[in-house]
Enzyme design. Structure first.
Site, mmCIF file in Angstrom:
data_model
loop_
_atom_site.group_PDB
_atom_site.id
_atom_site.type_symbol
_atom_site.label_atom_id
_atom_site.label_comp_id
_atom_site.label_asym_id
_atom_site.label_seq_id
_atom_site.Cartn_x
_atom_site.Cartn_y
_atom_site.Cartn_z
ATOM 1 C CD GLU A 191 26.814 48.002 36.123
ATOM 2 O OE1 GLU A 191 27.186 49.043 35.541
ATOM 3 O OE2 GLU A 191 25.780 47.389 35.831
ATOM 4 C CD GLU A 296 22.558 47.948 38.338
ATOM 5 O OE1 GLU A 296 22.475 48.257 37.121
ATOM 6 O OE2 GLU A 296 23.273 48.548 39.143
#
Length: 479
Positions: A191, A296
């Site tokens: 991320e 995710e």
């Protein structure tokens, strides 16, 4: 179990040694080698609570507790259960601090491999692939708690040495895991939030080249920018110089969180919106025929001790959303890794039992955290609304131009999100760290072992509704 050939990329698929497509289906092992506040119940960041526990217990007893925590959090029993659901891959999040100290950079700490190797080997024996997920990098590659970043500034992107140290550690990891067929690859940066939208691609160039100089067999998984949601700045032909790579999107949906203003009922309009969200995030890969991995996703769940009798109905809605998300991934034939495997009751497939020593000791503290919305993830902010409104009005009055308040990583972070991150999730949280640590004062090694053992699989409760959905959808095979 005999060792398979190392997985590789062929076209838009992950394939085995015989060229057969393999769909990776699993979950993230968060909260273990990279702890997160909502997963294990502390406030703030992991490095802060480790420093505080050293003060309360002394370094030796604190090290004993953390060693036991890391030992008990994932064992053969976890792997057996995980495999019983039909899942074939687990994404292991890790923090650079297990392998390197900021005051002694580029000197490898071998104890990091002690923990990581143990779980990689446990999973291999159970026939489960592992993906190594660099979740927290030196300097903080993103603006949030889960990169163990004490601020809201991702300094990784403004100090080249942080970037170089991360490449150095990947070289050490590649040396160590080269040739291991049960490692399904390297997720080299979780991320990222690069405000320039160009330094990420430049860093990927350098890191991929460095890894391939040592290990050109293992797949490399590349997150998009802005929390793995944005590939729009990657350009037309960037992928051509990145062989054997899979592109990772994180497909969280607002319907799965308390901040949603609409209950998910699986209407045609809602399902269409879920699908559009996925298609928007993956457009760059699909237009180029590239392999996609949803690294995710997943809703959070209501807890009766906080949300009362409405919890069951809330969670039914969340399971509906999960089913509809998985239906999209089935149709698109992509690999996925839900977030997450184990926690203290908010999102995990299994969670620490309420009757365990850990949950009993921290019961009142966890309620206080919930009421103050100290954690950013899935926070219910009703009880802090007056404070939030006051701060937002103060800043809005002072800075009336909305464009001047839309600071990166907007729009993923709204104006309200940014205010909450700063005053609750950073400032208030750091004032609660010592209070958390005081719960350990005076405990002997037996009592510390009891606390850590709360995280053993045998002391956890299974989230049956979630696991049933995953068990149903792992069976979908490739075309």
């Amino acid at each position: 179990m005999s060792a398979p050939a190392i997985l590789k990329v062929k076209g838009d698929k992950i394939v085995d040694g015989e060229g057969n497509p393999v769909l990776m289906r699993g979950a993230g092992l968060g909260g273990w080698m990279n702890q997160e506040n909502f997963i294990t119940g502390y406030p703030g960041r992991e490095f802060q609570i480790r420093e505080a526990l050293d003060e309360v217990l002394g370094p030796q007893k604190a090290a004993f507790y953390w060693d036991k925590f890391l030992e008990y959090f994932f064992t053969e029993s976890d792997a057996t259960f995980y495999k019983s659901l039909g899942l074939n891959c687990i994404r292991i999040a890790f923090n650079y601090r297990h392998f390197e100290d900021d005051m002694n950079p580029r000197v490898l700490k071998p104890e990091g491999f002690k923990y990581l190797d143990r779980v990689v080997d446990i999973c291999a024996k159970a026939g489960i692939y592992t993906i190594l997920d660099y979740h927290a990098a030196a300097g903080g590659q993103n603006t949030d708690w889960h990169s163990d970043n004490p601020t809201h500034v991702a300094s990784f992107w403004v100090h080249k040495d942080f970037q170089d140290r991360t490449i150095w550690l990947w070289e050490e990891l590649a040396k160590h895991y080269k040739g291991n067929p049960w490692v399904a690859g390297y997720n080299i940066l979780n991320e990222p939030t690069d405000p320039t939208h160009t330094r990420l691609q430049e860093w990927y160039d350098r890191c991929i080249k460095a890894i391939h100089a040592i290990d050109d067999e293992h797949i490399i998984y590349l997150d998009g920018n802005t929390f793995a949601s944005d590939f729009s700045h990657f350009g037309d032909n960037l992928h051509e110089r990145w062989p054997n790579c899979v592109y990772s999107v994180h497909d969280y949906n607002l319907y799965g969180f308390p901040s949603s203003t609409e209950t998910y009922v699986s209407s045609d309009e809602q399902k269409a919106r879920v699908r559009r969200g996925y298609l928007k995030k993956t457009a760059w890969m699909r237009e180029r025929g590239l392999p996609i991995w949803n690294g995710e996703f997943g809703p959070v769940y209501a807890r009766k001790q906080y949300d009362g009798e409405e919890s069951d109905e809330i969670n039914k809605s969340r399971y509906l959303l999960l089913k509809d998300q998985l239906a999209v991934y089935d149709q698109e034939q992509i690999s996925w890794s839900i977030w997450l495997y184990k926690d203290i009751g908010f999102q995990g497939m299994v969670h620490v039992g309420l009757d365990t020593p850990y949950m009993q000791r921290f019961e009142k503290f966890l309620l206080k955290k919930y009421q103050l919305a100290v954690d950013a993830w899935g926070a219910d902010t009703k009880s802090v609304k007056d404070t939030q409104d006051m701060l937002e009005k103060f800043i809005t009055d002072a800075i009336p131009n909305p464009a001047h308040r839309a600071l990166y990583p907007a729009p993923v972070w709204t104006f309200s999100d940014r205010i909450g991150r700063l005053y609750r999730n950073i400032m208030l949280a750091e004032y609660m760290v010592k209070e958390w640590a005081e719960h350990f004062r005076g405990l002997d090694e037996k009592e510390l072992d009891d606390l850590a053992s709360s995280f053993k699989f045998e002391n956890c409760t299974k989230r049956d509704g979630l696991n049933a959905v995953l068990q149903e959808h792992h069976k979908v095979t490739t075309k």
